[in-house]
Write a protein that holds these residues in place. Structure first.
Motif, PDB file in Angstrom:
ATOM      1  N   ALA A   1      -1.319  14.590  -3.971  1.00 49.34           N
ATOM      2  CA  ALA A   1      -0.322  15.027  -4.950  1.00 49.34           C
ATOM      3  C   ALA A   1      -0.231  16.549  -5.023  1.00 49.34           C
ATOM      4  O   ALA A   1       0.871  17.124  -5.000  1.00 49.34           O
ATOM      5  CB  ALA A   1      -0.660  14.451  -6.323  1.00 49.34           C
ATOM      6  N   ALA A   2      -1.386  17.200  -5.106  1.00 54.02           N
ATOM      7  CA  ALA A   2      -1.379  18.662  -5.245  1.00 54.02           C
ATOM      8  C   ALA A   2      -0.727  19.357  -4.050  1.00 54.02           C
ATOM      9  O   ALA A   2       0.164  20.201  -4.234  1.00 54.02           O
ATOM     10  CB  ALA A   2      -2.806  19.170  -5.465  1.00 54.02           C
ATOM     11  N   PRO A   3      -1.125  19.045  -2.792  1.00 56.29           N
ATOM     12  CA  PRO A   3      -0.459  19.732  -1.672  1.00 56.29           C
ATOM     13  C   PRO A   3       1.019  19.392  -1.544  1.00 56.29           C
ATOM     14  O   PRO A   3       1.823  20.258  -1.189  1.00 56.29           O
ATOM     15  CB  PRO A   3      -1.251  19.259  -0.443  1.00 56.29           C
ATOM     16  N   VAL A   4       1.397  18.155  -1.824  1.00 52.89           N
ATOM     17  CA  VAL A   4       2.817  17.793  -1.722  1.00 52.89           C
ATOM     18  C   VAL A   4       3.645  18.572  -2.738  1.00 52.89           C
ATOM     19  O   VAL A   4       4.710  19.130  -2.407  1.00 52.89           O
ATOM     20  CB  VAL A   4       3.002  16.272  -1.923  1.00 52.89           C
ATOM     21  N   ILE A   5       3.157  18.664  -3.969  1.00 49.81           N
ATOM     22  CA  ILE A   5       3.895  19.384  -5.010  1.00 49.81           C
ATOM     23  C   ILE A   5       3.928  20.877  -4.724  1.00 49.81           C
ATOM     24  O   ILE A   5       4.959  21.546  -4.896  1.00 49.81           O
ATOM     25  CB  ILE A   5       3.275  19.102  -6.393  1.00 49.81           C
ATOM     26  N   SER A   6       2.797  21.433  -4.257  1.00 54.49           N
ATOM     27  CA  SER A   6       2.754  22.874  -4.000  1.00 54.49           C
ATOM     28  C   SER A   6       3.624  23.266  -2.812  1.00 54.49           C
ATOM     29  O   SER A   6       4.222  24.348  -2.801  1.00 54.49           O
ATOM     30  CB  SER A   6       1.305  23.311  -3.744  1.00 54.49           C
ATOM     31  N   LEU A   7       3.734  22.414  -1.811  1.00 54.46           N
ATOM     32  CA  LEU A   7       4.524  22.741  -0.630  1.00 54.46           C
ATOM     33  C   LEU A   7       6.008  22.436  -0.808  1.00 54.46           C
ATOM     34  O   LEU A   7       6.862  23.210  -0.354  1.00 54.46           O
ATOM     35  CB  LEU A   7       3.991  21.973   0.583  1.00 54.46           C
ATOM     36  N   GLY A   8       6.336  21.325  -1.442  1.00 52.32           N
ATOM     37  CA  GLY A   8       7.736  20.918  -1.514  1.00 52.32           C
ATOM     38  C   GLY A   8       8.333  20.858  -2.899  1.00 52.32           C
ATOM     39  O   GLY A   8       9.536  20.634  -3.047  1.00 52.32           O
ATOM     40  N   GLY A   9       7.498  20.996  -3.933  1.00 53.36           N
ATOM     41  CA  GLY A   9       8.017  20.916  -5.284  1.00 53.36           C
ATOM     42  C   GLY A   9       8.150  19.478  -5.758  1.00 53.36           C
ATOM     43  O   GLY A   9       7.853  18.517  -5.030  1.00 53.36           O
TER      44      GLY A   9
ATOM     45  N   ALA B   1       0.827  -1.208   0.000  1.00 51.04           N
ATOM     46  CA  ALA B   1       0.000   0.000   0.000  1.00 51.04           C
ATOM     47  C   ALA B   1       0.862   1.259   0.000  1.00 51.04           C
ATOM     48  O   ALA B   1       0.561   2.237  -0.706  1.00 51.04           O
ATOM     49  CB  ALA B   1      -0.926  -0.007   1.216  1.00 51.04           C
ATOM     50  N   VAL B   2       1.936   1.261   0.781  1.00 48.62           N
ATOM     51  CA  VAL B   2       2.840   2.418   0.801  1.00 48.62           C
ATOM     52  C   VAL B   2       3.458   2.637  -0.578  1.00 48.62           C
ATOM     53  O   VAL B   2       3.533   3.765  -1.081  1.00 48.62           O
ATOM     54  CB  VAL B   2       3.936   2.213   1.867  1.00 48.62           C
ATOM     55  N   SER B   3       3.897   1.549  -1.214  1.00 46.73           N
ATOM     56  CA  SER B   3       4.473   1.652  -2.555  1.00 46.73           C
ATOM     57  C   SER B   3       3.448   2.159  -3.559  1.00 46.73           C
ATOM     58  O   SER B   3       3.747   2.990  -4.417  1.00 46.73           O
ATOM     59  CB  SER B   3       5.011   0.290  -2.989  1.00 46.73           C
ATOM     60  N   ALA B   4       2.207   1.661  -3.451  1.00 45.53           N
ATOM     61  CA  ALA B   4       1.155   2.110  -4.363  1.00 45.53           C
ATOM     62  C   ALA B   4       0.830   3.581  -4.149  1.00 45.53           C
ATOM     63  O   ALA B   4       0.582   4.329  -5.112  1.00 45.53           O
ATOM     64  CB  ALA B   4      -0.100   1.259  -4.165  1.00 45.53           C
ATOM     65  N   TYR B   5       0.831   4.034  -2.904  1.00 43.96           N
ATOM     66  CA  TYR B   5       0.599   5.452  -2.627  1.00 43.96           C
ATOM     67  C   TYR B   5       1.639   6.321  -3.344  1.00 43.96           C
ATOM     68  O   TYR B   5       1.297   7.303  -4.008  1.00 43.96           O
ATOM     69  CB  TYR B   5       0.646   5.707  -1.121  1.00 43.96           C
ATOM     70  N   GLY B   6       2.909   5.952  -3.200  1.00 42.19           N
ATOM     71  CA  GLY B   6       3.951   6.725  -3.875  1.00 42.19           C
ATOM     72  C   GLY B   6       3.813   6.686  -5.385  1.00 42.19           C
ATOM     73  O   GLY B   6       4.057   7.687  -6.074  1.00 42.19           O
ATOM     74  N   THR B   7       3.407   5.543  -5.920  1.00 40.33           N
ATOM     75  CA  THR B   7       3.256   5.409  -7.369  1.00 40.33           C
ATOM     76  C   THR B   7       2.170   6.326  -7.903  1.00 40.33           C
ATOM     77  O   THR B   7       2.362   7.022  -8.909  1.00 40.33           O
ATOM     78  CB  THR B   7       2.940   3.951  -7.730  1.00 40.33           C
ATOM     79  N   TYR B   8       1.011   6.361  -7.232  1.00 38.40           N
ATOM     80  CA  TYR B   8      -0.097   7.170  -7.743  1.00 38.40           C
ATOM     81  C   TYR B   8       0.119   8.656  -7.485  1.00 38.40           C
ATOM     82  O   TYR B   8      -0.342   9.495  -8.263  1.00 38.40           O
ATOM     83  CB  TYR B   8      -1.418   6.686  -7.142  1.00 38.40           C
ATOM     84  N   LEU B   9       0.808   9.002  -6.402  1.00 39.41           N
ATOM     85  CA  LEU B   9       1.224  10.394  -6.233  1.00 39.41           C
ATOM     86  C   LEU B   9       2.164  10.800  -7.360  1.00 39.41           C
ATOM     87  O   LEU B   9       2.066  11.898  -7.928  1.00 39.41           O
ATOM     88  CB  LEU B   9       1.905  10.561  -4.868  1.00 39.41           C
ATOM     89  N   ASN B  10       3.050   9.880  -7.710  1.00 40.57           N
ATOM     90  CA  ASN B  10       4.048  10.178  -8.731  1.00 40.57           C
ATOM     91  C   ASN B  10       3.445  10.259 -10.130  1.00 40.57           C
ATOM     92  O   ASN B  10       4.013  10.915 -11.016  1.00 40.57           O
ATOM     93  CB  ASN B  10       5.137   9.105  -8.708  1.00 40.57           C
ATOM     94  N   LEU B  11       2.315   9.579 -10.378  1.00 42.03           N
ATOM     95  CA  LEU B  11       1.686   9.679 -11.691  1.00 42.03           C
ATOM     96  C   LEU B  11       1.341  11.123 -12.029  1.00 42.03           C
ATOM     97  O   LEU B  11       1.579  11.596 -13.152  1.00 42.03           O
ATOM     98  CB  LEU B  11       0.421   8.820 -11.730  1.00 42.03           C
ATOM     99  N   ILE B  12       0.783  11.842 -11.048  1.00 43.45           N
ATOM    100  CA  ILE B  12       0.453  13.250 -11.273  1.00 43.45           C
ATOM    101  C   ILE B  12       1.721  14.091 -11.312  1.00 43.45           C
ATOM    102  O   ILE B  12       1.905  14.949 -12.193  1.00 43.45           O
ATOM    103  CB  ILE B  12      -0.501  13.736 -10.175  1.00 43.45           C
ATOM    104  N   ALA B  13       2.628  13.865 -10.360  1.00 45.08           N
ATOM    105  CA  ALA B  13       3.853  14.659 -10.319  1.00 45.08           C
ATOM    106  C   ALA B  13       4.687  14.479 -11.585  1.00 45.08           C
ATOM    107  O   ALA B  13       5.204  15.447 -12.153  1.00 45.08           O
ATOM    108  CB  ALA B  13       4.675  14.271  -9.088  1.00 45.08           C
ATOM    109  N   LEU B  14       4.799  13.244 -12.045  1.00 42.07           N
ATOM    110  CA  LEU B  14       5.621  12.981 -13.217  1.00 42.07           C
ATOM    111  C   LEU B  14       5.000  13.569 -14.486  1.00 42.07           C
ATOM    112  O   LEU B  14       5.722  14.030 -15.377  1.00 42.07           O
ATOM    113  CB  LEU B  14       5.833  11.474 -13.374  1.00 42.07           C
TER     114      LEU B  14
END
Length: 445
Positions: free
Chosen positions: A143-151, A6-19
């Motif tokens: 994804a949106a708050p992580v990218i907006s706060l930390g890039g 689940a942790v790996s999947a969370y990072g993957t789907y966050l990264n889909l938007i970020a990437l």
């Protein structure tokens, strides 16, 4: 293992938007974003063709750890070079991500029966599907708050950490993912039974007939899974358009509400299957009916219903989505251990090819047609494929029943069919619940 997945999947789907957003920054055009996505999908398709052979040569645990570490390294490189990443580094990273995700998925799916045993594989698949569904919603939502706060650097760092957690879990827990040196696993009684039956079949020359009986139903399942992925691409592409049309001021809220309701549906599917099937899988008919229901629910969601009806349609679509995922995975896992990796490799190729083709075709169709027409056409094709598989399954069952009746008439007793023959021909999970004595017949007509 489930928590790490689940942790790996969370990072993957966050990264889909970020990437996706980062690819636009690097390439400067929508065409460049599409090219980067195409490279990622193509690497996944190619990996699917070789995943079965790789997992057969290496242990599944080795493949899982190696792919997690490779993806960790790729994301660390992107995180360190986030502000000045050249295009060739980005392309190299997406190749590693695409291939690594496919290799890991094939290794994990084919290892589940060895880890928990054949009787508990459907319950384990349900837990994995539920965990991934929740992680999907959380990854998209954060994804949106992580990218907006930390890039982008922080987003890529979070994804790298998620892969590292998954690799560490596999290394520390050391789950049994492969059969022993003699090809038989203590945790996989189905493999043991298949090994004993297989040696007997080789002696009496019936191995070829068993393989032929396996190919038809499972290849039909895999083909329908690819068509399902093609249809799913249409609602993924069209959903942002529907969100802007329904709530122009807050499209993100619309999408978050939709996917949260979808995740609730997948959770309900696991609970229902766990209670109805007692931890075992159902077969082609359950998968075909679930695909039809899923297509109808997604089409209904694009008809412009009021908010309560939309949420109900999303929950129903998630239920059918979770149902088909659990049933499909469990059915392929019923195959002998030596064939499981190749089946899941072929499945990964079909799924990713269908999704890639569907993404391109749906995006082009949406330029000229409304979202409802596009989603209706693609999911209508999936429903037609499901009905075709259902018809073929019923005809094959009737033909087998007639043959059994003929055998009884000629011999005056029950025809001699071993449990291995029943498993390969699809009786288990198709005509009955369970793989042990006393299984109950599947409810419904």
């Amino acid at each position: 293992m489930v928590v790490a997945h689940a942790v790996s999947a969370y990072g993957t789907y966050l990264n889909l938007i970020a990437l996706s957003l980062f690819s636009y920054e690097v390439t400067g055009s929508a065409l460049g974003v599409g090219a980067v996505m195409a490279v990622r999908l193509l690497s996944g398709v190619t990996a699917g063709l070789t995943a079965g052979a790789v997992t057969a040569r290496l242990t599944r645990r080795t493949v899982m750890v190696a792919t997690d570490l490779a993806q960790t390294l790729a994301m660390v490189v992107l995180a360190l070079w986030a502000s000045r990443t050249p295009l060739w580094v980005l392309l190299g990273a997406v190749v590693v991500l695409g291939a690594g995700n496919t290799f890991f998925s094939v290794a994990l799916r084919s290892a589940v029966p060895v880890m928990v045993g054949q009787d508990d594989r459907a319950r384990a698949n349900g837990v994995l599907v539920t965990a991934r569904s929740v992680a999907t919603v959380l990854g998209f939502a954060s994804a949106a708050p992580v990218i907006s706060l930390g890039g982008f650097g922080v987003a890529f760092g979070v994804n790298a950490a998620s892969f590292a957690v998954s690799a560490a879990a596999v290394l520390m827990l050391r789950p049994r993912t492969d059969t022993g040196g003699d090809g038989v696993s203590v945790s996989d009684p189905g493999a043991a039974e298949d090994g004993r039956a297989g040696s007997s079949l080789k002696r009496d020359g019936r191995l070829r007939r068993r393989i032929a009986g396996l190919a038809g139903p499972l290849l039909g399942l895999i083909a329908l899974r690819g068509l399902d992925a093609l249809a799913s691409a249409s609602h993924n592409v069209a959903l942002p358009l529907a969100a802007h049309a329904a709530e122009p001021s807050e499209p993100a809220v619309f999408m978050a509400r939709f996917w949260a309701a979808w995740a609730v549906g997948t959770l309900l599917a696991h609970q229902v299957l766990k209670r109805r099937s007692h931890g075992t899988s159902w077969g082609e008919r359950a998968f075909a009916l679930g695909t039809c229901a899923m297509s109808l629910c997604f089409v209904a969601a694009f008809t412009g219903p009021p908010a309560p009806a939309l949420i109900a349609a999303a929950v129903a679509a998630g239920f059918a989505d979770g149902w088909t995922e659990i049933v499909y995975t469990s059915r392929l896992q019923a195959a002998p251990d030596r064939q499981r990796g190749r089946l899941f490799g072929l499945s990964a190729t079909a799924e990713q090819s269908g999704f890639a083709l569907g993404t391109i075709a749906a995006a082009a169709a949406l330029e000229a047609l409304p979202a409802l027409a596009v989603v209706g056409f693609f999911h209508g094709a999936a429903a037609c494929g499901a009905l075709t598989l259902l018809l073929l399954t019923v005809r094959r069952r009737d033909a087998r029943r007639d043959q059994d009746h003929s055998d009884r008439s000629s011999t005056g007793g029950e025809p001699d069919r071993s449990s291995a023959d029943r498993e390969i021909s699809g009786d288990k999970g198709e005509d009955t619940h369970g793989t042990s004595t006393g299984a109950r017949p599947l409810p419904g007509p």
